[in-house]
Design a protein around this motif. Sequence first.
Motif, PDB file in Angstrom:
ATOM      1  N   ILE A  86      14.803  -1.457  -7.850  1.00  0.00           N
ATOM      2  CA  ILE A  86      13.900  -1.116  -6.748  1.00  0.00           C
ATOM      3  C   ILE A  86      12.674  -0.387  -7.277  1.00  0.00           C
ATOM      4  CG2 ILE A  86      13.650   0.174  -4.597  1.00  0.00           C
ATOM      5  CD1 ILE A  86      16.630  -0.163  -4.129  1.00  0.00           C
ATOM      6  N   LEU A  87      12.900   0.565  -8.181  1.00  0.00           N
ATOM      7  CA  LEU A  87      11.777   1.322  -8.749  1.00  0.00           C
ATOM      8  C   LEU A  87      10.855   0.407  -9.553  1.00  0.00           C
ATOM      9  CD1 LEU A  87      13.676   4.557  -9.899  1.00  0.00           C
ATOM     10  CD2 LEU A  87      12.225   4.267  -7.881  1.00  0.00           C
TER      11      LEU A  87
ATOM     12  N   HIS B  60       0.811  -1.217   0.000  1.00  0.00           N
ATOM     13  CA  HIS B  60       0.000   0.000   0.000  1.00  0.00           C
ATOM     14  C   HIS B  60       0.850   1.275   0.000  1.00  0.00           C
ATOM     15  CE1 HIS B  60       0.968  -0.970   4.160  1.00  0.00           C
ATOM     16  NE2 HIS B  60       0.709   0.282   4.508  1.00  0.00           N
ATOM     17  N   LEU B  61       2.132   1.134   0.361  1.00  0.00           N
ATOM     18  CA  LEU B  61       3.039   2.285   0.383  1.00  0.00           C
ATOM     19  C   LEU B  61       3.888   2.398  -0.885  1.00  0.00           C
ATOM     20  CD1 LEU B  61       4.324   2.168   4.080  1.00  0.00           C
ATOM     21  CD2 LEU B  61       2.601   3.693   3.107  1.00  0.00           C
TER      22      LEU B  61
ATOM     23  N   PHE C  49       7.870   4.931  -4.276  1.00  0.00           N
ATOM     24  CA  PHE C  49       8.369   5.143  -5.640  1.00  0.00           C
ATOM     25  C   PHE C  49       8.714   6.613  -5.864  1.00  0.00           C
ATOM     26  CE2 PHE C  49       7.798   6.236 -10.098  1.00  0.00           C
ATOM     27  CZ  PHE C  49       8.551   5.263 -10.739  1.00  0.00           C
ATOM     28  N   VAL C  50       7.818   7.509  -5.481  1.00  0.00           N
ATOM     29  CA  VAL C  50       8.043   8.950  -5.666  1.00  0.00           C
ATOM     30  C   VAL C  50       9.244   9.411  -4.841  1.00  0.00           C
ATOM     31  CG1 VAL C  50       7.075  11.253  -5.290  1.00  0.00           C
ATOM     32  CG2 VAL C  50       5.637   9.431  -6.224  1.00  0.00           C
ATOM     33  N   VAL C  51       9.320   8.958  -3.580  1.00  0.00           N
ATOM     34  CA  VAL C  51      10.417   9.373  -2.694  1.00  0.00           C
ATOM     35  C   VAL C  51      11.761   8.882  -3.219  1.00  0.00           C
ATOM     36  CG1 VAL C  51      11.420   9.076  -0.391  1.00  0.00           C
ATOM     37  CG2 VAL C  51       8.969   9.543  -0.634  1.00  0.00           C
ATOM     38  N   LEU C  52      11.848   7.576  -3.566  1.00  0.00           N
ATOM     39  CA  LEU C  52      13.116   7.004  -4.024  1.00  0.00           C
ATOM     40  C   LEU C  52      13.543   7.568  -5.374  1.00  0.00           C
ATOM     41  CD1 LEU C  52      12.829   3.257  -2.960  1.00  0.00           C
ATOM     42  CD2 LEU C  52      14.115   5.080  -1.871  1.00  0.00           C
ATOM     43  N   LEU C  53      12.578   7.772  -6.271  1.00  0.00           N
ATOM     44  CA  LEU C  53      12.915   8.365  -7.570  1.00  0.00           C
ATOM     45  C   LEU C  53      13.450   9.783  -7.391  1.00  0.00           C
ATOM     46  CD1 LEU C  53      12.967   8.213 -10.661  1.00  0.00           C
ATOM     47  CD2 LEU C  53      10.575   8.993 -10.671  1.00  0.00           C
TER      48      LEU C  53
END
Length: 313
Positions: free
Chosen positions: A84-85, A25-26, A31-35
């Motif tokens: 990871i992405l 659910h996260l 994805f947005v944070v790591l990218l």
Amino acid sequence: SRQMIPGNLSGLSEFKLLGFSGISHLHPLLFVVLLSLYILTLMANTVIAFVINSDSSLHTPMYFFLTQLSCLDICYLSVIIPTILENLMVGTVSISKTRCAMQMFFFLFFGVAECFLLAAMSLDRYFAICYPLHYTIIMSSRVCRSLVAGAYICGAAVGLVHTLITFSSPLCGSAIDHFFCEIQPLLDLLCGNTFPSEIQVIVVAVFAILSPFLLIIYSYIRIISTILHMASAESQEKAFSTCSSHLLVVTLFYGTAGSMYLRPKYSYCAPVDKFLSLSYSLVTPLLNPIIYSLRNKEVKGALKKKWRKSKNV
């Protein structure tokens, strides 16, 4: 969560990376944070390397090593972050055995090379502070290039040996409880007695992590001893300021890497290991250029000079 299959899977052609399957659910937020962090890290390290290469006043051994550190961080990060992405986008990722082996090799290659590069940087500070009159002779461009080449050779050797031994061993599972082909989760998939493989990991870790770390400790013991014997407080402050950035980077990198590899298998915990992997794989490369730019007057000066030139254009 580990998928184990009885018997030897000698014909195994692919693995499944489970990644962050427990917190699906996260995934969009992660994805947005790591990218964002990945792009920021690439930009920060690229800027540092560009500024150093384009400013002749920074063409010294210390900044030569810093450029190499930035390049290593970019490569190191780019080995695993795309996977990871992908995992965060589609969930469980299937990865071929060949791609998995290549990912492990390059992860170890760049990681171990960074260990030895940090040791070379400590030697540079040691000679600069303890032997200032002979520094330019000792740390010639040829010596600097040889130290960097040695770091890459050690990285390649460790990566090749580790990868060959791991992927030539019989496997009894295909699901890797991690977000990339990390050593520890792959050990869980080995058939039978894994003790020899565990010893191999520890021996390699001692060589790749502990031996350069001991060299760094020795260098800084000598550096601190020399600084404390300096006559003026101003000289002491200047000498300490040239080392503080490197010490912070060393603490970050070796602290997380050591806690990951220099411990017995029974203490492994998948969520903790994933957090540690993210720490030394993403956070450290992001903080390195920030630490060096914020704590280094020469780098800050060069950055300001480039900024003023770009505004005038």
